[in-house]
Design a protein around this motif. Structure first.
Motif, PDB file in Angstrom:
ATOM      1  N   ASN A 192     -25.109 -20.100 -94.972  1.00  0.00           N
ATOM      2  CA  ASN A 192     -24.560 -19.863 -93.622  1.00  0.00           C
ATOM      3  C   ASN A 192     -23.048 -19.984 -93.573  1.00  0.00           C
ATOM      4  O   ASN A 192     -22.469 -19.935 -92.501  1.00  0.00           O
ATOM      5  CB  ASN A 192     -25.182 -20.850 -92.613  1.00  0.00           C
ATOM      6  CG  ASN A 192     -26.656 -20.561 -92.426  1.00  0.00           C
ATOM      7  OD1 ASN A 192     -27.042 -19.394 -92.369  1.00  0.00           O
ATOM      8  ND2 ASN A 192     -27.480 -21.600 -92.356  1.00  0.00           N
ATOM      9  N   ASN A 193     -22.430 -20.174 -94.727  1.00  0.00           N
ATOM     10  CA  ASN A 193     -20.968 -20.314 -94.725  1.00  0.00           C
ATOM     11  C   ASN A 193     -20.340 -18.924 -94.942  1.00  0.00           C
ATOM     12  O   ASN A 193     -20.508 -18.329 -95.998  1.00  0.00           O
ATOM     13  CB  ASN A 193     -20.542 -21.277 -95.839  1.00  0.00           C
ATOM     14  CG  ASN A 193     -19.071 -21.645 -95.749  1.00  0.00           C
ATOM     15  OD1 ASN A 193     -18.242 -20.808 -95.428  1.00  0.00           O
ATOM     16  ND2 ASN A 193     -18.777 -22.892 -96.020  1.00  0.00           N
ATOM     17  N   PRO A 194     -19.624 -18.410 -93.946  1.00  0.00           N
ATOM     18  CA  PRO A 194     -19.102 -17.043 -94.075  1.00  0.00           C
ATOM     19  C   PRO A 194     -18.080 -16.874 -95.194  1.00  0.00           C
ATOM     20  O   PRO A 194     -17.823 -15.741 -95.630  1.00  0.00           O
ATOM     21  CB  PRO A 194     -18.441 -16.791 -92.707  1.00  0.00           C
ATOM     22  CG  PRO A 194     -18.235 -18.128 -92.095  1.00  0.00           C
ATOM     23  CD  PRO A 194     -19.254 -19.053 -92.683  1.00  0.00           C
ATOM     24  N   LYS A 195     -17.524 -17.969 -95.667  1.00  0.00           N
ATOM     25  CA  LYS A 195     -16.531 -17.849 -96.749  1.00  0.00           C
ATOM     26  C   LYS A 195     -17.175 -17.802 -98.134  1.00  0.00           C
ATOM     27  O   LYS A 195     -16.502 -17.582 -99.132  1.00  0.00           O
ATOM     28  CB  LYS A 195     -15.577 -19.044 -96.696  1.00  0.00           C
ATOM     29  CG  LYS A 195     -14.482 -18.880 -95.657  1.00  0.00           C
ATOM     30  CD  LYS A 195     -13.557 -20.036 -95.841  1.00  0.00           C
ATOM     31  CE  LYS A 195     -12.219 -19.825 -95.226  1.00  0.00           C
ATOM     32  NZ  LYS A 195     -11.390 -21.018 -95.456  1.00  0.00           N
ATOM     33  N   ILE A 196     -18.486 -18.096 -98.201  1.00  0.00           N
ATOM     34  CA  ILE A 196     -19.160 -18.119 -99.513  1.00  0.00           C
ATOM     35  C   ILE A 196     -20.020 -16.867 -99.692  1.00  0.00           C
ATOM     36  O   ILE A 196     -20.864 -16.563 -98.841  1.00  0.00           O
ATOM     37  CB  ILE A 196     -20.036 -19.387 -99.662  1.00  0.00           C
ATOM     38  CG1 ILE A 196     -19.192 -20.650 -99.473  1.00  0.00           C
ATOM     39  CG2 ILE A 196     -20.747 -19.394-101.011  1.00  0.00           C
ATOM     40  CD1 ILE A 196     -19.981 -21.949 -99.471  1.00  0.00           C
TER      41      ILE A 196
END
Ligand code: NDP
Length: 312
Positions: A192-196
């Motif tokens: 859920n991490n948009p940077k990953i």
């Protein structure tokens, strides 16, 4: 007992070593603890410890290890800073620190922990310290606002990817299987991490760059009909693919499994192969590898050593 021979030496300054020291010191064995190359052990490479009982708000690793060290010191543990370079097991056991100082002891607790694994690519060695790292919390700071990759699909990889996502522009998580092995909560946080961006079924072939890491060649679904080569542009490459036990010093002297983890008797922390030698923590634990488990086994090793010393 020979007066020049110490009662108990503990090698290692992680949760296992310090807990063993607390118990042995309170039992009046005046233990000597040799701290080794990384004071505080592997835990010092994490950001925050949230799952050690007794710290409801989490604790910084430095604080926790300092607490454990002071607790061991309070009951009379003597600390020796330095690295053990050679060991001879016998009666007594002999321990060389930095090749020069020799200590003799009736009982020995090995709490030497484990170290990070590397993939074994030649380019990994070329760029070690120039973009290749096995510790996001140690080196992540150098990659602020940059793009990095983390290799691995376990809890460590997920934790490191999240840590780096807080600092970096983008984080690739390179996973060789089509799924993550990490605990569900860690998986959810990563996914859920948009940077990953998770790259499932990818393996790293080589790292590229002029004098430092600038990219990585990856292969998708190696050996399958739809195998593809990819290149990603990255500034840092972080390994999080597990650990190997720091037991090289004892090779051939004590029984280990095929990965080198020390074997202990079923009902105690006693090592197999020499009397009066006990193991605690990650050097004998390929399964749980948790600080609390290491601390528990340190306690058991100290109690077993206490019993052994009383028989002499
Ligand atoms: P793990 O052994 O759990 O995971 C290693 C990961 O690296 C796996 O995804 C594995 O892939 C992958 N891997 C291994 N070798 C290679 C390779 N040559 N190429 C590519 N990928 C590779 O190690 P961890 O360090 O993540 O965790 C160790 C233990 O510590 C676990 O029990 C974990 O739960 C615990 N831990 C707990 C934390 C917490 O609770 N906060 C934080 C960190 C760790 P594959 O799945 O295909 O085998």
């Amino acid at each position: 007992m020979n007066n020049n021979v110490h009662n108990l030496i503990i090698i290692g300054s992680g949760p296992a070593g310090y807990t063993a020291a607390i118990y042995a010191a309170r039992a009046n064995w005046n233990p000597i603890l040799i701290e080794g190359p990384q004071l505080g052990g592997q835990l010092m490479t994490t950001t925050e410890v949230e799952n050690f009982p007794g710290y409801p708000d989490g604790v910084e690793p430095f604080q926790m290890m300092d607490d454990l060290r002071r607790q061991a010191e309070r009951f009379g543990t003597v600390f020796v800073s330095g690295v053990v370079t050679k060991v001879e097991l016998g009666k007594p056991h002999k321990i060389w620190v930095e090749d020069t100082d020799v200590y003799e002891t009736n009982a020995l607790i090995i709490a030497t922990g484990a170290s990070a694994k590397y993939l074994g690519l030649p380019s990994e060695t070329t760029y070690r310290g120039r973009g290749v790292s096995a510790c996001a919390t140690c080196d992540g700071f150098f990659y602020r606002k940059k793009t990095v990759a983390v290799v691995g699909g376990g809890d460590t990889a997920c934790e490191e990817a999240q840590y780096l996502a807080n600092l970096c522009e983008k984080v690739y998580l390179i996973v060789r299987k089509p799924f993550l092995r990490a605990s569900q909560i860690m998986q959810d946080r990563v996914l859920n991490n948009p940077k990953i961006e998770v790259l499932f079924e990818h393996n790293t072939v080589r790292l590229t760059g002029e004098g430092k890491v600038q990219g990585a060649d990856l292969v998708y679904r190696k050996g399958e009909p739809d195998e593809q080569l990819h290149h990603i542009a990255i500034d840092g490459f972080f390994l999080a693919i597990g650990h190997h036990p720091n037991t090289q010093l004892f090779r051939g002297m004590l029984e280990t499994d095929e990965e080198g983890y020390l074997k202990t008797l079923a009902d105690s922390q006693a090592c197999i192969g020499a009397a009066g030698v006990f193991a605690a923590g990650d050097c004998c634990d390929p399964r749980y590898r948790q600080a609390i488990v290491a601390a528990g086994s340190g306690c058991k090793a100290a109690l077993d050593a206490d019993k052994y010393l009383k028989t002499l």
